[in-house]
Design a protein around this motif. Sequence first.
Motif, PDB file in Angstrom:
ATOM      1  N   THR A  72       0.836  -1.186   0.000  1.00 23.09           N
ATOM      2  CA  THR A  72       0.000   0.000   0.000  1.00 23.09           C
ATOM      3  C   THR A  72       0.876   1.244   0.000  1.00 23.09           C
ATOM      4  O   THR A  72       1.981   1.242   0.548  1.00 23.09           O
ATOM      5  CB  THR A  72      -0.946   0.025   1.224  1.00 23.09           C
ATOM      6  OG1 THR A  72      -1.877   1.103   1.117  1.00 23.09           O
ATOM      7  CG2 THR A  72      -0.181   0.181   2.523  1.00 23.09           C
ATOM      8  N   TYR A  73       0.376   2.289  -0.633  1.00 22.16           N
ATOM      9  CA  TYR A  73       1.009   3.607  -0.604  1.00 22.16           C
ATOM     10  C   TYR A  73       0.354   4.390   0.527  1.00 22.16           C
ATOM     11  O   TYR A  73      -0.876   4.518   0.566  1.00 22.16           O
ATOM     12  CB  TYR A  73       0.786   4.308  -1.948  1.00 22.16           C
ATOM     13  CG  TYR A  73       1.332   5.710  -2.046  1.00 22.16           C
ATOM     14  CD1 TYR A  73       2.608   5.941  -2.565  1.00 22.16           C
ATOM     15  CD2 TYR A  73       0.582   6.811  -1.642  1.00 22.16           C
ATOM     16  CE1 TYR A  73       3.113   7.233  -2.675  1.00 22.16           C
ATOM     17  CE2 TYR A  73       1.072   8.105  -1.735  1.00 22.16           C
ATOM     18  CZ  TYR A  73       2.341   8.316  -2.252  1.00 22.16           C
ATOM     19  OH  TYR A  73       2.835   9.588  -2.356  1.00 22.16           O
ATOM     20  N   ILE A  82       5.858   3.359   1.021  1.00 26.30           N
ATOM     21  CA  ILE A  82       5.176   2.138   0.592  1.00 26.30           C
ATOM     22  C   ILE A  82       5.384   1.084   1.669  1.00 26.30           C
ATOM     23  O   ILE A  82       6.505   0.904   2.178  1.00 26.30           O
ATOM     24  CB  ILE A  82       5.728   1.660  -0.763  1.00 26.30           C
ATOM     25  CG1 ILE A  82       5.386   2.684  -1.858  1.00 26.30           C
ATOM     26  CG2 ILE A  82       5.176   0.278  -1.129  1.00 26.30           C
ATOM     27  CD1 ILE A  82       6.115   2.450  -3.167  1.00 26.30           C
ATOM     28  N   PHE A  83       4.317   0.387   2.028  1.00 32.37           N
ATOM     29  CA  PHE A  83       4.371  -0.654   3.044  1.00 32.37           C
ATOM     30  C   PHE A  83       4.014  -1.987   2.401  1.00 32.37           C
ATOM     31  O   PHE A  83       3.021  -2.090   1.680  1.00 32.37           O
ATOM     32  CB  PHE A  83       3.425  -0.338   4.196  1.00 32.37           C
ATOM     33  CG  PHE A  83       3.858   0.849   5.007  1.00 32.37           C
ATOM     34  CD1 PHE A  83       4.546   0.680   6.198  1.00 32.37           C
ATOM     35  CD2 PHE A  83       3.601   2.145   4.568  1.00 32.37           C
ATOM     36  CE1 PHE A  83       4.974   1.766   6.937  1.00 32.37           C
ATOM     37  CE2 PHE A  83       4.026   3.247   5.310  1.00 32.37           C
ATOM     38  CZ  PHE A  83       4.713   3.055   6.495  1.00 32.37           C
ATOM     39  N   VAL A  84       4.845  -2.998   2.672  1.00 36.20           N
ATOM     40  CA  VAL A  84       4.699  -4.321   2.070  1.00 36.20           C
ATOM     41  C   VAL A  84       4.564  -5.354   3.176  1.00 36.20           C
ATOM     42  O   VAL A  84       5.400  -5.408   4.090  1.00 36.20           O
ATOM     43  CB  VAL A  84       5.922  -4.671   1.192  1.00 36.20           C
ATOM     44  CG1 VAL A  84       5.740  -6.041   0.538  1.00 36.20           C
ATOM     45  CG2 VAL A  84       6.160  -3.594   0.138  1.00 36.20           C
ATOM     46  N   VAL A 119       6.462  -6.429   8.266  1.00 34.30           N
ATOM     47  CA  VAL A 119       6.072  -5.379   7.329  1.00 34.30           C
ATOM     48  C   VAL A 119       7.341  -4.629   6.954  1.00 34.30           C
ATOM     49  O   VAL A 119       8.167  -4.323   7.817  1.00 34.30           O
ATOM     50  CB  VAL A 119       5.036  -4.423   7.950  1.00 34.30           C
ATOM     51  CG1 VAL A 119       4.823  -3.203   7.064  1.00 34.30           C
ATOM     52  CG2 VAL A 119       3.718  -5.150   8.199  1.00 34.30           C
ATOM     53  N   GLN A 120       7.500  -4.351   5.675  1.00 33.25           N
ATOM     54  CA  GLN A 120       8.642  -3.562   5.257  1.00 33.25           C
ATOM     55  C   GLN A 120       8.170  -2.221   4.710  1.00 33.25           C
ATOM     56  O   GLN A 120       7.251  -2.135   3.903  1.00 33.25           O
ATOM     57  CB  GLN A 120       9.473  -4.282   4.196  1.00 33.25           C
ATOM     58  CG  GLN A 120      10.755  -3.524   3.872  1.00 33.25           C
ATOM     59  CD  GLN A 120      11.896  -4.435   3.498  1.00 33.25           C
ATOM     60  OE1 GLN A 120      12.180  -4.598   2.328  1.00 33.25           O
ATOM     61  NE2 GLN A 120      12.555  -5.017   4.485  1.00 33.25           N
ATOM     62  N   ARG A 121       8.820  -1.168   5.232  1.00 32.24           N
ATOM     63  CA  ARG A 121       8.539   0.194   4.767  1.00 32.24           C
ATOM     64  C   ARG A 121       9.601   0.590   3.752  1.00 32.24           C
ATOM     65  O   ARG A 121      10.808   0.438   3.994  1.00 32.24           O
ATOM     66  CB  ARG A 121       8.558   1.170   5.950  1.00 32.24           C
ATOM     67  CG  ARG A 121       8.271   2.629   5.553  1.00 32.24           C
ATOM     68  CD  ARG A 121       8.358   3.561   6.754  1.00 32.24           C
ATOM     69  NE  ARG A 121       9.705   3.597   7.314  1.00 32.24           N
ATOM     70  CZ  ARG A 121      10.693   4.353   6.847  1.00 32.24           C
ATOM     71  NH1 ARG A 121      10.488   5.142   5.775  1.00 32.24           N
ATOM     72  NH2 ARG A 121      11.881   4.344   7.422  1.00 32.24           N
ATOM     73  N   LEU A 122       9.154   1.102   2.609  1.00 37.74           N
ATOM     74  CA  LEU A 122      10.045   1.521   1.531  1.00 37.74           C
ATOM     75  C   LEU A 122       9.817   2.992   1.231  1.00 37.74           C
ATOM     76  O   LEU A 122       8.675   3.456   1.217  1.00 37.74           O
ATOM     77  CB  LEU A 122       9.776   0.706   0.260  1.00 37.74           C
ATOM     78  CG  LEU A 122       9.760  -0.814   0.388  1.00 37.74           C
ATOM     79  CD1 LEU A 122       9.349  -1.434  -0.938  1.00 37.74           C
ATOM     80  CD2 LEU A 122      11.112  -1.345   0.836  1.00 37.74           C
ATOM     81  N   GLU A 137      12.952  -0.108   5.874  1.00 36.75           N
ATOM     82  CA  GLU A 137      12.929  -0.394   7.302  1.00 36.75           C
ATOM     83  C   GLU A 137      12.050  -1.604   7.557  1.00 36.75           C
ATOM     84  O   GLU A 137      10.950  -1.710   7.019  1.00 36.75           O
ATOM     85  CB  GLU A 137      12.377   0.821   8.064  1.00 36.75           C
ATOM     86  CG  GLU A 137      12.267   0.615   9.558  1.00 36.75           C
ATOM     87  CD  GLU A 137      11.677   1.824  10.269  1.00 36.75           C
ATOM     88  OE1 GLU A 137      11.794   1.881  11.506  1.00 36.75           O
ATOM     89  OE2 GLU A 137      11.085   2.690   9.600  1.00 36.75           O
ATOM     90  N   ASP A 138      12.517  -2.496   8.398  1.00 40.91           N
ATOM     91  CA  ASP A 138      11.723  -3.638   8.842  1.00 40.91           C
ATOM     92  C   ASP A 138      10.873  -3.250  10.040  1.00 40.91           C
ATOM     93  O   ASP A 138      11.385  -2.682  11.012  1.00 40.91           O
ATOM     94  CB  ASP A 138      12.632  -4.796   9.257  1.00 40.91           C
ATOM     95  CG  ASP A 138      13.232  -5.530   8.071  1.00 40.91           C
ATOM     96  OD1 ASP A 138      12.720  -5.350   6.958  1.00 40.91           O
ATOM     97  OD2 ASP A 138      14.197  -6.276   8.274  1.00 40.91           O
ATOM     98  N   LEU A 139       9.593  -3.567   9.970  1.00 42.31           N
ATOM     99  CA  LEU A 139       8.670  -3.358  11.079  1.00 42.31           C
ATOM    100  C   LEU A 139       8.071  -4.698  11.492  1.00 42.31           C
ATOM    101  O   LEU A 139       7.888  -5.587  10.664  1.00 42.31           O
ATOM    102  CB  LEU A 139       7.533  -2.411  10.678  1.00 42.31           C
ATOM    103  CG  LEU A 139       7.932  -1.042  10.113  1.00 42.31           C
ATOM    104  CD1 LEU A 139       6.682  -0.283   9.666  1.00 42.31           C
ATOM    105  CD2 LEU A 139       8.704  -0.236  11.133  1.00 42.31           C
ATOM    106  N   LEU A 140       7.753  -4.831  12.757  1.00 41.83           N
ATOM    107  CA  LEU A 140       7.045  -6.002  13.299  1.00 41.83           C
ATOM    108  C   LEU A 140       7.824  -7.301  13.091  1.00 41.83           C
ATOM    109  O   LEU A 140       7.236  -8.360  12.874  1.00 41.83           O
ATOM    110  CB  LEU A 140       5.645  -6.125  12.688  1.00 41.83           C
ATOM    111  CG  LEU A 140       4.726  -4.908  12.825  1.00 41.83           C
ATOM    112  CD1 LEU A 140       3.366  -5.188  12.193  1.00 41.83           C
ATOM    113  CD2 LEU A 140       4.567  -4.500  14.271  1.00 41.83           C
TER     114      LEU A 140
END
Length: 373
Positions: A297-298, A311-313, A321-324, A335-338
């Motif tokens: 998602t944007y 962008i979150f994947v 979840v990865q933030r781009l 960035e790696d989340l969770l």
Amino acid sequence: MKNRKGFALGLLFSLAIISTDGLAQNYRSEHHTFTLETVATGLRHPWSIAFLPDNEILISERSGILRRMVDGRLLSDPVSGLPDITASGQGGLLDLALHPDFAVNRWLYFSYSHGNAQGLTTRVARGRYESGELTNVEIVFEALPRLPGGRHFGSRLTFDPQGYLYVTVGDRGQETRAQQLDSHMGTTVRLHDDGRVPQDNPFVGQSGARPEIFTYGNRNGQGLFTHPLTGDIWQNEHGPRGGDEVNIIRAGLNYGWPKVTYGINYNGTPITDLTEAEGIEPPLLHWTPSIAPADMTYYNGTVFPEWQGDIFVGALVGQKVQRLRFAGTELVEQEDLLTQFNARIRDIQTGPDGTLWLITDEPNGRLIRLMPI
């Protein structure tokens, strides 16, 4: 020149857990501190979320059930009127998308796997949705040919600003078909909202080519969104062992699978010695080793202002979840989340309230919201 080093590019920040009381724990990212709120539990391998007007949420379950949340409460009665769905392997009831004029026409689009004596395939249908019921259901696309096996159905959906519908179709485990234009396997297709083929699709009129095809060489796209500022179609796709990709989908381009990949076979043998080639569109980013990217998602909400435009994947094997962050097409931050959440993230979306919502792919799946602190 496009950077092809994928995971090594940009800034990779680790997640810090501030407290440890289950889902109530607080998380600190590079730009925001947030917590997780469980909105619903008891979902059986949920696949997609759709936010409707009037505070209603629809959630697809891979088993073929479409669930409703109304005013924050998960209802026991599912949506009626779905067609026959074959839940086999990775298939079942999959993505959901609202027509751009849903508030007026009530068209709900959904992808699913369907089987008959000729095999399984990806289908897309639409129906008019109202108060827990689908009517006037019609098939708008069926991927051909049908094939045996329950792998790689693709199935993500998005509409562009002109109202065209895009559908990802996986290679169904028969990788060479992704380079064959007489097959929908391993492609992205582009359609009018009623399933008609746009006459400016890149392979219309080409002998032996399926006219619905917009791009090819895509292994199994399971993340898809339309960029709200540029109108570009962004897609991620699963590699085998390594070689997951993020791409911008453009008419007629070949994204390489299986001629070009950073991945290897699951048994450790090489697929190809090529990671780039003339006439092949290189990925904006690749993950090697694989994270098994799900939806993306944007973020254009206001609740997390420092994440605007990121962008979150969601990741399945990666369970995170990865933030781009991109500057145009150049990756500048990730960035790696969770990372300690320990759940397969199947769908992630920006909600109408400006928060981030995700679902976990589990027998007792959860709908979760990221809330700022």
